[in-house]
Design a protein around this motif. Structure first.
Motif, short mmCIF file in Angstrom:
data_model
loop_
_atom_site.label_atom_id
_atom_site.label_comp_id
_atom_site.label_asym_id
_atom_site.label_seq_id
_atom_site.Cartn_x
_atom_site.Cartn_y
_atom_site.Cartn_z
N GLY A 44 0.81 -1.21 0.00
CA GLY A 44 0.00 0.00 0.00
C GLY A 44 0.84 1.26 0.00
O GLY A 44 2.06 1.22 -0.21
N LEU A 47 0.01 6.87 4.40
CA LEU A 47 -0.97 7.96 4.46
C LEU A 47 -0.27 9.29 4.27
O LEU A 47 -0.83 10.22 3.67
CB LEU A 47 -1.70 7.91 5.81
N THR A 60 -9.98 6.24 1.36
CA THR A 60 -8.74 6.18 2.13
C THR A 60 -9.04 6.36 3.62
O THR A 60 -8.64 5.56 4.46
CB THR A 60 -7.77 7.30 1.68
N TRP A 61 -9.75 7.43 3.93
CA TRP A 61 -10.01 7.76 5.33
C TRP A 61 -10.96 6.77 5.98
O TRP A 61 -10.85 6.48 7.17
CB TRP A 61 -10.56 9.18 5.43
N SER A 63 -10.96 3.60 5.34
CA SER A 63 -10.10 2.47 5.65
C SER A 63 -9.25 2.74 6.89
O SER A 63 -9.08 1.87 7.76
CB SER A 63 -9.19 2.17 4.46
N VAL A 64 -8.70 3.97 6.98
CA VAL A 64 -7.90 4.33 8.15
C VAL A 64 -8.77 4.31 9.42
O VAL A 64 -8.35 3.82 10.47
CB VAL A 64 -7.26 5.72 7.95
N ALA A 67 -9.25 0.81 10.69
CA ALA A 67 -8.07 0.27 11.38
C ALA A 67 -8.00 0.78 12.82
O ALA A 67 -7.74 0.00 13.75
CB ALA A 67 -6.80 0.66 10.62
N ILE A 147 1.24 4.64 8.81
CA ILE A 147 -0.10 4.17 8.45
C ILE A 147 -0.08 3.81 6.97
O ILE A 147 0.07 4.68 6.10
CB ILE A 147 -1.15 5.26 8.74
N VAL A 149 -1.94 2.43 3.79
CA VAL A 149 -3.27 2.23 3.23
C VAL A 149 -3.15 1.30 2.02
O VAL A 149 -2.60 1.67 0.98
CB VAL A 149 -3.91 3.56 2.82
N SER A 153 -7.25 -2.96 2.96
CA SER A 153 -7.30 -2.57 4.37
C SER A 153 -6.10 -1.69 4.71
O SER A 153 -5.15 -1.58 3.92
CB SER A 153 -7.31 -3.81 5.27
N THR A 154 -6.14 -1.09 5.88
CA THR A 154 -5.04 -0.26 6.37
C THR A 154 -4.28 -1.00 7.46
O THR A 154 -4.88 -1.64 8.33
CB THR A 154 -5.58 1.07 6.94
N THR A 155 -2.95 -0.91 7.41
CA THR A 155 -2.07 -1.56 8.38
C THR A 155 -1.27 -0.50 9.12
O THR A 155 -0.76 0.45 8.51
CB THR A 155 -1.11 -2.53 7.68
#
Length: 249
Positions: A44, A47, A60-61, A63-64, A67, A147, A149, A153-155
């Motif tokens: 990904g 951010l 994007t947001w 997904s964040v 997380a 962060i 993205v 998913s976001t990790t």
């Protein structure tokens, strides 16, 4: 895979197993020694990059926010705080109202001095929220470069200093980091995260005071590398934010 070399740090296996057991959005640990750890690669974009390139969308947001919702869903009893070190959480009960008052008492920022009575009163106004908010697992270094993205998913990466504390502290720090990049955390984040913690506004203000008074920020600003330039931008942005917020008191 990603190899991280951290000489002299405790093994990461217990921390990683805890994160995995609680389904935290963190990279899986593949192997570890006392000096290094091998992690699963998180595909990904940072951010940080998405914000700087104006590519952070509502998706994007969202997904964040998902997380951080998963992270902060790992709850602990009210007023229980502490850090993860040497393979275990060192947790203890604290009075968050007293902690906030202490933060103000030790500040030496000249621009804050005349506002201290109102700031202390603001803390007292938030006392019930501070004391009644369940604490949660926090990443505690939510600089947007940590962060990632991904497409699905976001990790959250770089789990060097997880803590247990008020989720409002972490959301305030995220909002501050994004603000210092010239953007703001949009409603799309909260549409998936949930309601903004009631203590966020207070932590945003006292956090800015704490950051500006930190020795490490002055040391970074004196650096002649890229880190020094970043620290100076942070100082300038924090000063502007704090000046605007204090004018509202």
């Amino acid at each position: 895979m990603v190899l991280r070399h951290r000489a002299g740090t405790p093994p990461a296996d217990r921390r990683a197993h805890f994160l995995a057991a609680h389904h935290v959005p963190a990279p899986a640990l593949l192997a570890a020694t006392d000096d290094a750890a091998l992690y699963e690669y998180a595909p990904g974009d940072m951010l940080l990059t998405l914000i700087e390139q104006a590519r952070a969308t509502d998706n994007t947001w969202h997904s964040v926010g998902t997380a951080f919702r998963r992270l902060h869903a790992i709850r602990f009893p009210m007023r229980l705080t502490g850090a993860f070190g040497n393979g275990t959480f060192d947790l203890h009960f604290t009075d968050p109202v007293h902690t906030q008052h202490e933060l103000l008492d030790r500040t030496s920022l000249a621009q804050v001095a005349d506002h201290l009575p109102k700031l202390h009163a603001m803390i007292d106004h938030y006392a019930d929220h501070l004391r009644e908010t369940p604490t949660a697992l926090l990443h505690r270094d939510v600089y947007p470069a940590n962060i990632i993205v991904g497409p699905d998913s976001t990790t959250l990466i770089d789990w060097d200093s997880p803590q247990v504390g008020d989720p409002g502290i972490e959301i305030a720090a995220l909002e501050e980091h994004v603000h210092l990049l010239g953007a703001e955390v949009p409603p799309a984040f909260y549409s998936s995260y949930g309601d903004r913690p009631k203590t966020t506004a207070l932590h945003r203000l006292t956090g800015a005071i704490d950051w500006l008074g930190a020795d490490w920020l002055d040391e970074w600003a004196a650096d002649t590398t890229v880190r020094g330039a970043k620290a100076k931008r942070w100082q300038s942005g924090l000063q502007a934010y704090l000046q605007a917020e204090l004018a509202k008191l």
